[in-house]
Design a protein around this motif. Structure first.
Motif, PDB file in Angstrom:
ATOM      1  N   VAL A  19       0.872  -1.166   0.000  1.00 28.44           N
ATOM      2  CA  VAL A  19       0.000   0.000   0.000  1.00 28.44           C
ATOM      3  C   VAL A  19       0.912   1.219   0.000  1.00 28.44           C
ATOM      4  O   VAL A  19       1.728   1.399   0.894  1.00 28.44           O
ATOM      5  CB  VAL A  19      -0.923   0.017   1.236  1.00 28.44           C
ATOM      6  N   ILE A  29      -2.377  -0.374  -4.920  1.00 30.93           N
ATOM      7  CA  ILE A  29      -3.241   0.190  -3.886  1.00 30.93           C
ATOM      8  C   ILE A  29      -2.547   1.438  -3.374  1.00 30.93           C
ATOM      9  O   ILE A  29      -1.381   1.379  -2.985  1.00 30.93           O
ATOM     10  CB  ILE A  29      -3.451  -0.785  -2.701  1.00 30.93           C
ATOM     11  N   ILE A  33      -7.741   1.662  -5.850  1.00 27.58           N
ATOM     12  CA  ILE A  33      -7.382   0.316  -6.297  1.00 27.58           C
ATOM     13  C   ILE A  33      -7.336   0.385  -7.815  1.00 27.58           C
ATOM     14  O   ILE A  33      -8.345   0.713  -8.448  1.00 27.58           O
ATOM     15  CB  ILE A  33      -8.440  -0.712  -5.865  1.00 27.58           C
ATOM     16  N   ALA A  43      -3.401  -5.100   2.334  1.00 31.63           N
ATOM     17  CA  ALA A  43      -4.098  -5.530   1.121  1.00 31.63           C
ATOM     18  C   ALA A  43      -3.425  -6.785   0.588  1.00 31.63           C
ATOM     19  O   ALA A  43      -2.211  -6.950   0.697  1.00 31.63           O
ATOM     20  CB  ALA A  43      -4.058  -4.421   0.074  1.00 31.63           C
ATOM     21  N   ILE A  60      -8.964  -6.132   1.569  1.00 31.47           N
ATOM     22  CA  ILE A  60      -8.345  -4.945   2.153  1.00 31.47           C
ATOM     23  C   ILE A  60      -8.877  -4.778   3.568  1.00 31.47           C
ATOM     24  O   ILE A  60     -10.094  -4.734   3.782  1.00 31.47           O
ATOM     25  CB  ILE A  60      -8.661  -3.679   1.327  1.00 31.47           C
TER      26      ILE A  60
END
Length: 193
Positions: free
Chosen positions: A9, A111, A121, A162, A172
Protein backbone atom coordinates in the motif's frame (compact mmCIF):
# COMPACT_ATOMS: atom_id res chain seq x y z
CA UNK A 1 -4.63 -23.39 -4.32
CA UNK A 2 -2.53 -20.27 -4.90
CA UNK A 3 -0.87 -18.63 -1.94
CA UNK A 4 -1.93 -15.26 -0.64
CA UNK A 5 -0.09 -12.45 -2.41
CA UNK A 6 0.47 -9.38 -0.25
CA UNK A 7 0.14 -6.01 -1.99
CA UNK A 8 2.15 -2.97 -0.99
CA UNK A 9 0.00 0.00 0.00
CA UNK A 10 1.67 3.18 -1.20
CA UNK A 11 1.00 6.85 -0.58
CA UNK A 12 -0.76 8.64 -3.45
CA UNK A 13 1.40 9.95 -6.27
CA UNK A 14 -0.02 13.51 -6.01
CA UNK A 15 -0.70 13.66 -9.76
CA UNK A 16 -3.73 15.90 -10.11
CA UNK A 17 -4.07 14.98 -13.80
CA UNK A 18 -4.46 11.29 -13.09
CA UNK A 19 -7.63 9.75 -14.51
CA UNK A 20 -8.33 13.05 -16.28
CA UNK A 21 -10.24 11.42 -19.14
CA UNK A 22 -13.62 10.75 -17.56
CA UNK A 23 -15.50 7.63 -18.46
CA UNK A 24 -18.84 8.80 -19.81
CA UNK A 25 -21.77 6.41 -20.00
CA UNK A 26 -21.67 6.48 -23.84
CA UNK A 27 -17.93 5.72 -23.93
CA UNK A 28 -18.47 2.87 -21.48
CA UNK A 29 -21.30 1.32 -23.54
CA UNK A 30 -19.17 1.50 -26.68
CA UNK A 31 -16.18 -0.06 -24.93
CA UNK A 32 -18.24 -2.91 -23.45
CA UNK A 33 -19.81 -3.64 -26.87
CA UNK A 34 -16.37 -4.30 -28.39
CA UNK A 35 -14.41 -5.22 -25.25
CA UNK A 36 -15.24 -8.91 -25.12
CA UNK A 37 -15.61 -11.27 -22.15
CA UNK A 38 -12.77 -9.80 -20.10
CA UNK A 39 -14.25 -6.29 -20.22
CA UNK A 40 -17.73 -7.57 -19.34
CA UNK A 41 -16.37 -9.53 -16.39
CA UNK A 42 -14.28 -6.67 -14.96
CA UNK A 43 -16.81 -3.89 -15.55
CA UNK A 44 -20.05 -5.91 -15.36
CA UNK A 45 -22.94 -5.50 -12.97
CA UNK A 46 -22.02 -6.32 -9.39
CA UNK A 47 -18.28 -5.76 -9.88
CA UNK A 48 -16.44 -3.29 -7.66
CA UNK A 49 -15.02 -1.81 -10.87
CA UNK A 50 -18.34 -1.34 -12.67
CA UNK A 51 -19.21 2.25 -13.58
CA UNK A 52 -22.82 1.19 -13.00
CA UNK A 53 -22.00 0.69 -9.35
CA UNK A 54 -25.08 -0.65 -7.58
CA UNK A 55 -27.38 0.35 -10.44
CA UNK A 56 -26.35 4.01 -10.73
CA UNK A 57 -23.71 5.36 -13.12
CA UNK A 58 -20.68 6.43 -11.12
CA UNK A 59 -17.39 7.36 -12.77
CA UNK A 60 -14.76 5.01 -11.30
CA UNK A 61 -12.28 7.90 -11.22
CA UNK A 62 -14.44 9.64 -8.60
CA UNK A 63 -14.24 8.57 -4.96
CA UNK A 64 -17.28 6.46 -4.01
CA UNK A 65 -18.30 6.73 -0.33
CA UNK A 66 -18.76 2.97 0.03
CA UNK A 67 -18.42 3.03 3.80
CA UNK A 68 -21.41 5.35 4.24
CA UNK A 69 -23.83 2.68 3.07
CA UNK A 70 -25.27 -0.30 4.86
CA UNK A 71 -23.92 -3.27 2.92
CA UNK A 72 -26.97 -5.45 3.55
CA UNK A 73 -29.32 -2.82 2.12
CA UNK A 74 -27.13 -1.80 -0.80
CA UNK A 75 -26.06 -5.28 -1.88
CA UNK A 76 -29.26 -7.21 -1.07
CA UNK A 77 -30.73 -7.05 -4.58
CA UNK A 78 -27.47 -7.98 -6.27
CA UNK A 79 -26.81 -10.80 -3.79
CA UNK A 80 -30.24 -12.35 -4.34
CA UNK A 81 -29.62 -12.28 -8.10
CA UNK A 82 -26.08 -13.68 -7.62
CA UNK A 83 -24.68 -10.64 -9.42
CA UNK A 84 -22.28 -9.23 -6.88
CA UNK A 85 -18.70 -10.07 -6.14
CA UNK A 86 -18.28 -7.34 -3.52
CA UNK A 87 -18.57 -7.59 0.24
CA UNK A 88 -17.60 -5.28 3.02
CA UNK A 89 -17.98 -5.27 6.74
CA UNK A 90 -17.09 -3.28 9.83
CA UNK A 91 -16.03 -4.42 13.27
CA UNK A 92 -15.16 -2.40 16.36
CA UNK A 93 -11.53 -2.25 15.23
CA UNK A 94 -11.49 -2.31 11.40
CA UNK A 95 -13.20 -2.07 8.04
CA UNK A 96 -12.91 -4.96 5.60
CA UNK A 97 -13.46 -5.06 1.84
CA UNK A 98 -13.38 -8.22 -0.27
CA UNK A 99 -14.08 -8.17 -3.99
CA UNK A 100 -13.53 -10.37 -6.99
CA UNK A 101 -10.66 -9.09 -9.09
CA UNK A 102 -11.07 -10.62 -12.54
CA UNK A 103 -7.79 -11.34 -14.28
CA UNK A 104 -5.68 -10.59 -11.18
CA UNK A 105 -3.09 -13.08 -12.40
CA UNK A 106 -2.63 -11.09 -15.63
CA UNK A 107 -2.49 -7.57 -14.27
CA UNK A 108 -0.39 -5.28 -12.13
CA UNK A 109 -2.44 -4.18 -9.12
CA UNK A 110 -1.72 -1.02 -7.14
CA UNK A 111 -3.24 0.19 -3.89
CA UNK A 112 -2.68 3.81 -2.91
CA UNK A 113 -3.81 5.92 0.01
CA UNK A 114 -4.47 9.55 -0.77
CA UNK A 115 -4.24 12.16 1.99
CA UNK A 116 -5.95 9.80 4.42
CA UNK A 117 -9.29 10.35 2.68
CA UNK A 118 -9.32 8.04 -0.34
CA UNK A 119 -7.92 4.64 -1.28
CA UNK A 120 -7.39 3.84 -4.90
CA UNK A 121 -7.38 0.32 -6.30
CA UNK A 122 -6.11 0.17 -9.86
CA UNK A 123 -4.82 -2.48 -12.20
CA UNK A 124 -3.25 -2.53 -15.62
CA UNK A 125 -3.52 -5.59 -17.81
CA UNK A 126 -0.13 -6.89 -18.88
CA UNK A 127 0.55 -6.99 -22.60
CA UNK A 128 -1.66 -4.04 -23.51
CA UNK A 129 0.41 -1.17 -24.77
CA UNK A 130 -0.74 2.43 -24.70
CA UNK A 131 0.29 5.22 -27.07
CA UNK A 132 0.39 7.49 -24.05
CA UNK A 133 3.33 7.46 -21.65
CA UNK A 134 0.87 7.29 -18.77
CA UNK A 135 -2.11 5.03 -19.39
CA UNK A 136 -4.04 6.77 -16.60
CA UNK A 137 -4.33 9.99 -18.60
CA UNK A 138 -5.46 8.28 -21.81
CA UNK A 139 -8.57 6.14 -22.30
CA UNK A 140 -7.55 4.30 -19.14
CA UNK A 141 -10.51 1.90 -19.08
CA UNK A 142 -9.11 0.25 -22.22
CA UNK A 143 -5.88 -0.61 -20.39
CA UNK A 144 -7.05 -1.40 -16.89
CA UNK A 145 -9.48 -0.44 -14.17
CA UNK A 146 -9.77 1.76 -11.12
CA UNK A 147 -12.03 2.27 -8.15
CA UNK A 148 -11.50 5.10 -5.73
CA UNK A 149 -13.17 4.70 -2.34
CA UNK A 150 -13.73 7.48 0.14
CA UNK A 151 -12.66 6.44 3.63
CA UNK A 152 -14.52 7.16 6.86
CA UNK A 153 -12.94 9.72 9.15
CA UNK A 154 -11.77 7.13 11.67
CA UNK A 155 -9.95 4.92 9.11
CA UNK A 156 -6.18 4.57 9.37
CA UNK A 157 -5.05 3.98 5.78
CA UNK A 158 -1.36 4.00 6.79
CA UNK A 159 -1.87 0.66 8.58
CA UNK A 160 -4.03 -0.80 5.82
CA UNK A 161 -3.26 -4.34 4.62
CA UNK A 162 -4.10 -5.53 1.12
CA UNK A 163 -3.69 -8.92 -0.49
CA UNK A 164 -4.90 -11.12 -3.34
CA UNK A 165 -6.21 -14.60 -2.55
CA UNK A 166 -6.20 -17.45 -5.08
CA UNK A 167 -5.42 -14.98 -7.92
CA UNK A 168 -9.11 -14.02 -7.82
CA UNK A 169 -10.07 -11.98 -4.76
CA UNK A 170 -8.69 -8.77 -3.34
CA UNK A 171 -8.99 -8.22 0.39
CA UNK A 172 -8.35 -4.94 2.15
CA UNK A 173 -8.30 -4.46 5.93
CA UNK A 174 -8.33 -0.89 7.18
CA UNK A 175 -7.88 -0.45 10.93
CA UNK A 176 -9.85 2.20 12.75
CA UNK A 177 -8.09 4.95 14.65
CA UNK A 178 -8.87 4.24 18.29
CA UNK A 179 -8.55 7.24 20.55
CA UNK A 180 -7.09 6.84 24.03
CA UNK A 181 -10.48 7.62 25.52
CA UNK A 182 -11.96 4.63 23.70
CA UNK A 183 -9.10 2.38 24.83
CA UNK A 184 -9.61 3.35 28.49
CA UNK A 185 -13.35 2.76 28.18
CA UNK A 186 -12.81 -0.68 26.67
CA UNK A 187 -10.25 -1.65 29.31
CA UNK A 188 -12.24 -0.29 32.24
CA UNK A 189 -13.46 -2.90 34.68
CA UNK A 190 -16.98 -2.43 35.91
CA UNK A 191 -17.28 -2.40 39.70
CA UNK A 192 -19.03 -5.40 41.26
CA UNK A 193 -22.04 -4.79 43.40
Amino acid sequence: MSPRRVLEVRPGDQDSQKWRVSLSEDAFDSFIARGGDAARKVFGEGSLFSPLLFGKFFDPADAFPLWEFDSETLLAGLRSASKTSVDWDETDSEYFLRAELPGARNCDVEIRGEKGKVIEISGKWRGRESDSRDWKTDRWWEHGYVRRLELPENANWRKMEAYIDNDIFIGIKIPKNISEGNIHQKNAVEPKE
